[in-house]
Design a protein around this motif. Sequence first.
Motif, PDB file in Angstrom:
ATOM      1  N   GLU A 263      17.292  14.013 -23.219  1.00 42.68           N
ATOM      2  CA  GLU A 263      17.257  13.502 -21.843  1.00 42.68           C
ATOM      3  C   GLU A 263      17.413  14.641 -20.832  1.00 42.68           C
ATOM      4  O   GLU A 263      18.244  14.577 -19.924  1.00 42.68           O
ATOM      5  CB  GLU A 263      18.346  12.436 -21.644  1.00 42.68           C
ATOM      6  N   LEU A 264      16.572  15.654 -20.974  1.00 37.41           N
ATOM      7  CA  LEU A 264      16.704  16.860 -20.160  1.00 37.41           C
ATOM      8  C   LEU A 264      15.826  16.867 -18.915  1.00 37.41           C
ATOM      9  O   LEU A 264      15.821  17.847 -18.173  1.00 37.41           O
ATOM     10  CB  LEU A 264      16.390  18.096 -21.012  1.00 37.41           C
ATOM     11  N   LEU A 265      15.093  15.791 -18.675  1.00 35.77           N
ATOM     12  CA  LEU A 265      14.276  15.704 -17.465  1.00 35.77           C
ATOM     13  C   LEU A 265      14.830  14.627 -16.547  1.00 35.77           C
ATOM     14  O   LEU A 265      15.286  13.579 -17.001  1.00 35.77           O
ATOM     15  CB  LEU A 265      12.817  15.402 -17.812  1.00 35.77           C
ATOM     16  N   GLU A 266      14.768  14.889 -15.256  1.00 34.46           N
ATOM     17  CA  GLU A 266      15.226  13.923 -14.257  1.00 34.46           C
ATOM     18  C   GLU A 266      14.183  13.800 -13.150  1.00 34.46           C
ATOM     19  O   GLU A 266      13.450  14.759 -12.861  1.00 34.46           O
ATOM     20  CB  GLU A 266      16.557  14.370 -13.658  1.00 34.46           C
TER      21      GLU A 266
ATOM     22  N   LYS B  55      22.507  18.887 -17.465  1.00 37.29           N
ATOM     23  CA  LYS B  55      22.461  18.451 -18.857  1.00 37.29           C
ATOM     24  C   LYS B  55      22.162  19.617 -19.798  1.00 37.29           C
ATOM     25  O   LYS B  55      22.662  19.657 -20.926  1.00 37.29           O
ATOM     26  CB  LYS B  55      21.431  17.337 -19.029  1.00 37.29           C
ATOM     27  N   VAL B  56      21.339  20.553 -19.347  1.00 43.07           N
ATOM     28  CA  VAL B  56      21.089  21.744 -20.159  1.00 43.07           C
ATOM     29  C   VAL B  56      22.390  22.514 -20.348  1.00 43.07           C
ATOM     30  O   VAL B  56      22.708  22.978 -21.455  1.00 43.07           O
ATOM     31  CB  VAL B  56      20.012  22.638 -19.518  1.00 43.07           C
ATOM     32  N   ALA B  57      23.152  22.653 -19.277  1.00 43.17           N
ATOM     33  CA  ALA B  57      24.410  23.400 -19.344  1.00 43.17           C
ATOM     34  C   ALA B  57      25.433  22.734 -20.244  1.00 43.17           C
ATOM     35  O   ALA B  57      26.314  23.410 -20.794  1.00 43.17           O
ATOM     36  CB  ALA B  57      24.985  23.579 -17.945  1.00 43.17           C
ATOM     37  N   SER B  58      25.333  21.423 -20.412  1.00 37.37           N
ATOM     38  CA  SER B  58      26.320  20.693 -21.210  1.00 37.37           C
ATOM     39  C   SER B  58      25.877  20.463 -22.653  1.00 37.37           C
ATOM     40  O   SER B  58      26.572  19.775 -23.411  1.00 37.37           O
ATOM     41  CB  SER B  58      26.631  19.344 -20.559  1.00 37.37           C
ATOM     42  N   LEU B  59      24.729  21.031 -23.029  1.00 40.08           N
ATOM     43  CA  LEU B  59      24.259  20.857 -24.402  1.00 40.08           C
ATOM     44  C   LEU B  59      25.245  21.453 -25.400  1.00 40.08           C
ATOM     45  O   LEU B  59      25.804  22.532 -25.181  1.00 40.08           O
ATOM     46  CB  LEU B  59      22.888  21.529 -24.572  1.00 40.08           C
TER      47      LEU B  59
ATOM     48  N   ALA C 116      21.029  25.546 -30.521  1.00 41.78           N
ATOM     49  CA  ALA C 116      20.485  26.267 -31.672  1.00 41.78           C
ATOM     50  C   ALA C 116      19.193  25.617 -32.164  1.00 41.78           C
ATOM     51  O   ALA C 116      18.227  26.301 -32.511  1.00 41.78           O
ATOM     52  CB  ALA C 116      21.518  26.312 -32.795  1.00 41.78           C
ATOM     53  N   GLU C 117      19.173  24.281 -32.159  1.00 40.88           N
ATOM     54  CA  GLU C 117      17.967  23.565 -32.587  1.00 40.88           C
ATOM     55  C   GLU C 117      16.800  23.846 -31.644  1.00 40.88           C
ATOM     56  O   GLU C 117      15.669  24.126 -32.084  1.00 40.88           O
ATOM     57  CB  GLU C 117      18.250  22.069 -32.633  1.00 40.88           C
ATOM     58  N   LEU C 118      17.065  23.773 -30.342  1.00 37.97           N
ATOM     59  CA  LEU C 118      16.006  24.033 -29.362  1.00 37.97           C
ATOM     60  C   LEU C 118      15.508  25.470 -29.460  1.00 37.97           C
ATOM     61  O   LEU C 118      14.300  25.731 -29.357  1.00 37.97           O
ATOM     62  CB  LEU C 118      16.530  23.743 -27.950  1.00 37.97           C
TER      63      LEU C 118
END
Length: 245
Positions: free
Chosen positions: A172-175, A201-205, A211-213
């Motif tokens: 859910e990284l797009l808004e 949301k990217v910062a809170s991954l 690592a997966e991304l």
Amino acid sequence: MTGQRTTMSNHQILNPADHGGLRINTEAGTDMGDAVMASLAVPAEFRRLACEYPILFRHDLQSDTFSSLALFGFEDGENLFLDGRAWDASIKPLAMAIQPFLVGRGPDDADTVQVHIDMGSPRISATGEGVRVFDDAGQPTPYAEQIIEMLGALDQGYRASSAFFAALDRYELLEPFSMDVTLENGMQHRLVGYHMVDEAKVASLEPGALAELHAAGHLAPLFMAMASLGNLGKLVRRKNRRVNG
């Protein structure tokens, strides 16, 4: 989608027998089909494009899929990178650079890639001027070889993009994104209907997700898309210069 298969009758398989004398007008211009607000951009080229264009995302409700776009302007038909017969940027999105060529598929084999050409394009020279596609021996010219290379890169990037968008959707990284633009002369524009990367949301991954991304090659284009948003202010300045004349 620019650069992808189509069934329009004016698209032909490129070959020296039918197109040996073909010449292409490579200049920029509104009459060359460049007066567009945005262009398809594949994640594999985000690193190159991020220095010039804002990269945004659009959601297709019918197919429930995302696509990524390089933004050129704030209203339909507006390309603020057009300057007469020149394109005022160091690089074009592949989907713009390959025109009037496109990727085609064999009728019985989806993995068979063909080079097609849109014979209805205004870039087809009718005056005998322009860049040749084939030489006198019927071999592709350096220009055509460059086009073929770009078509391959666009096709490969497009195929790989579904995994990128699936990863963004999974986390859910797009808004949704909208932007009100007020120009120096008081004119106002509203940019709506797009998505952007949700930096929070990217910062809170979690480390595992990062690592997966990264392992899948998605992290770099993700950060390039985020960095590209700094070009929105530059695009506004281009708009002000255009309006102020």
